[in-house]
Design a protein around this motif. Structure first.
Motif, PDB file in Angstrom:
ATOM      1  N   ARG A 224       0.867  -1.183   0.000  1.00  0.00           N
ATOM      2  CA  ARG A 224       0.000   0.000   0.000  1.00  0.00           C
ATOM      3  C   ARG A 224       0.900   1.227   0.000  1.00  0.00           C
ATOM      4  O   ARG A 224       1.938   1.230   0.687  1.00  0.00           O
TER       5      ARG A 224
ATOM      6  N   TYR B 209      -6.077   3.884  -8.332  1.00  0.00           N
ATOM      7  CA  TYR B 209      -6.226   2.641  -7.578  1.00  0.00           C
ATOM      8  C   TYR B 209      -5.270   1.569  -8.098  1.00  0.00           C
ATOM      9  O   TYR B 209      -5.533   0.370  -7.957  1.00  0.00           O
TER      10      TYR B 209
ATOM     11  N   ASN C 289      -4.074  -1.056  -5.663  1.00  0.00           N
ATOM     12  CA  ASN C 289      -5.177  -1.956  -5.321  1.00  0.00           C
ATOM     13  C   ASN C 289      -5.430  -2.941  -6.470  1.00  0.00           C
ATOM     14  O   ASN C 289      -5.727  -4.116  -6.247  1.00  0.00           O
TER      15      ASN C 289
ATOM     16  N   SER D 252      -7.951  -5.135  -0.767  1.00  0.00           N
ATOM     17  CA  SER D 252      -7.855  -4.279  -1.959  1.00  0.00           C
ATOM     18  C   SER D 252      -9.006  -3.276  -2.012  1.00  0.00           C
ATOM     19  O   SER D 252      -8.875  -2.222  -2.630  1.00  0.00           O
TER      20      SER D 252
ATOM     21  N   ASP E 179     -11.348  -3.065   1.014  1.00  0.00           N
ATOM     22  CA  ASP E 179     -12.039  -3.149   2.315  1.00  0.00           C
ATOM     23  C   ASP E 179     -11.020  -3.127   3.455  1.00  0.00           C
ATOM     24  O   ASP E 179      -9.842  -3.376   3.240  1.00  0.00           O
TER      25      ASP E 179
ATOM     26  N   LEU F 145      -7.307   3.100   4.036  1.00  0.00           N
ATOM     27  CA  LEU F 145      -8.442   4.022   3.917  1.00  0.00           C
ATOM     28  C   LEU F 145      -9.252   3.997   5.205  1.00  0.00           C
ATOM     29  O   LEU F 145      -9.458   2.926   5.783  1.00  0.00           O
TER      30      LEU F 145
ATOM     31  N   ILE G 180     -15.630   3.735   6.302  1.00  0.00           N
ATOM     32  CA  ILE G 180     -16.831   4.141   7.048  1.00  0.00           C
ATOM     33  C   ILE G 180     -17.507   2.899   7.629  1.00  0.00           C
ATOM     34  O   ILE G 180     -17.986   2.925   8.763  1.00  0.00           O
ATOM     35  N   THR G 181     -17.468   1.797   6.888  1.00  0.00           N
ATOM     36  CA  THR G 181     -18.005   0.539   7.436  1.00  0.00           C
ATOM     37  C   THR G 181     -17.170   0.122   8.648  1.00  0.00           C
ATOM     38  O   THR G 181     -17.711  -0.382   9.637  1.00  0.00           O
TER      39      THR G 181
ATOM     40  N   THR H  81     -14.393  -5.393   5.948  1.00  0.00           N
ATOM     41  CA  THR H  81     -15.556  -4.508   5.932  1.00  0.00           C
ATOM     42  C   THR H  81     -15.421  -3.480   4.819  1.00  0.00           C
ATOM     43  O   THR H  81     -14.329  -2.966   4.569  1.00  0.00           O
TER      44      THR H  81
ATOM     45  N   THR I 249     -18.075  -0.709   2.041  1.00  0.00           N
ATOM     46  CA  THR I 249     -19.395  -0.319   1.551  1.00  0.00           C
ATOM     47  C   THR I 249     -19.947  -1.375   0.595  1.00  0.00           C
ATOM     48  O   THR I 249     -21.115  -1.756   0.682  1.00  0.00           O
TER      49      THR I 249
END
Ligand code: PLP
Length: 286
Positions: A138, A153, A156, A184, A186, A205, A208-209, A243, A245
Motif C-alpha cells: 500500500r 487505484y 489496489n 484491496s 475493504d 483508507l 466508514i463501514t 468490511t 461499503t
C-alpha cells in the motif's frame, strides 16, 4: 441509466467526458462508494466528508457544495428508480492539456453514477472468503496518503491481480513498514480471544463501514483495539473479517492456505454481520 454529469442528468450514452480530462490522463481525482438501502442513503454525511477532505488534500475545489451534492445523489437515485443501490460520485481535476500541471484544469468534472446493488459476495457470506497476502505494498502515508480515496487505484488493482492469480477472493495488503494495511477494497479485522483488533488508519483508507463496526462492537461490550498487525496475527487469528461499503461485513475462512479458526464464519463475525445488517435497515438519509 441516467447519469449526473456537470450539472445535467443525461442518459448513459450521452455521459461523455473529454479525453483531456486529467481523471483519465493521470488518475487525478477522487471518488466515493455509497450504499442506499431501501431508499435510504447510508452514512451519507461521512462519505461526503471523506470525498471533500480527499479533494482538499489533492488541492481540488469541488465545484458544487456538499448540500448540492446531497441533492444530486438523491435525484440520481430518483431518476433511476433505485432503492437498493451503489452510488459512485466522482470528481476529477477536469479538462486540461497533456501536461500534468493542475493549474491548466480550470474546472473539475463532477459525475454521479448509481446502479442497483445487492450482496457482493453471494454465498461466500456463509462459506467465507479465501484471502491471500500480496507482495504489492500500500502506498505509504508520507507519499500518497491512502486516506485519500483517489482515482488512482493502481496498487489496489495490482493487489487484486495477484489475488486472482493466486486463487483468492480478496487480497490483503501490507504497508511499507511490514504491517497489515487492508484489503484491496475493504478494511480488515481479526478476532483473538474474544477481542476485535484492526490496524490503525495512517496506512489504509479510513473506512466508514470500519467505523460502524467499531461502534457496534463497543455498543455490544466487545473489546476493540486499534493495533498494528503482522502475518502471525492473521494466521493465528480465531476469526478474520473484512468490511467495506460494497462488501459489507464479509468473513475470511482461509489466508494463504491457513484455515482461520474453524474454517467457518466465527461467532463474533456472525454477530457483526447481523448487527451491521440491522443498522443498515434502521438508519439512513431518506
Ligand atoms: N479500503 C479501500 C482501499 C477501499 O477502496 C474501501 C472502499 O471504499 C474500503 C477500504 C472500505 O471503506 P468503506 O467502508 O468506507 O467503504
Amino acid at each position: 441509466m441516467i447519469i449526473y454529469l456537470d450539472g445535467s442528468y443525461v442518459p448513459e450514452a450521452e455521459a461523455k467526458i473529454s479525453v483531456f480530462d486529467h481523471g483519465l490522463l493521470y488518475g487525478d481525482g477522487v471518488f466515493e462508494g455509497i450504499r442506499a438501502y431501501n431508499g435510504k442513503i447510508f452514512r451519507l454525511e461521512a462519505h461526503l466528508e471523506r470525498l471533500y477532505d480527499s479533494a482538499k488534500t489533492l488541492d481540488m475545489q469541488v465545484p458544487i457544495s456538499r448540500e448540492e451534492m446531497t441533492e444530486v445523489i438523491k435525484e440520481t437515485l430518483r431518476k433511476n428508480n433505485l432503492r437498493d443501490a451503489y452510488i459512485r460520485p466522482v470528481v476529477t481535476r477536469g479538462k486540461g492539456d497533456l501536461g500534468l500541471d493542475p493549474r491548466k484544469c480550470p474546472k473539475p468534472t463532477v459525475i454521479v453514477i448509481a446502479v442497483s446493488w445487492g450482496a457482493m459476495y453471494g454465498d461466500l457470506y456463509e462459506k467465507g472468503l479465501k484471502a491471500v497476502t500480496v507482495s504489492v505494498r500500500r502506498t505509504p502515508a508520507e507519499s500518497m496518503p491512502p486516506n485519500v480515496k483517489s482515482l488512482n487505484y493502481l496498487n489496489n488493482i495490482l493487489a487484486k491481480i495477484e489475488a486472482n492469480y493466486k486463487g483468492g477472493d480478496e487480497a490483503i495488503f501490507f504497508d511499507t513498514n511490514g504491517y497489515v494495511s487492508e484489503g484491496s477494497g475493504d478494511n480488515i479485522f481479526v478476532v483473538k480471544n474474544g477481542e476485535i483488533i484492526t490496524p490503525p488508519t495512517l496506512n489504509n483508507l479510513r473506512g466508514i463501514t470500519r467505523l460502524v463496526v467499531l461502534e457496534i462492537a463497543r455498543s455490544l461490550g466487545i473489546t476493540v483495539r486499534e493495533q498494528n498487525l503482522g502475518y502471525y496475527d492473521l494466521y493465528s487469528a480465531d476469526e478474520v473479517f473484512v468490511t467495506g461499503t460494497a462488501a459489507e461485513v464479509a468473513p475470511i475462512r482461509d489466508i494463504d492456505g491457513r484455515v482461520i479458526g474453524t474454517g467457518k464464519p466465527g461467532p463474533i463475525t456472525r454477530q457483526m454481520m447481523a448487527a451491521f445488517k440491522h443498522v443498515t435497515e434502521t438508519e439512513g438519509t431518506p
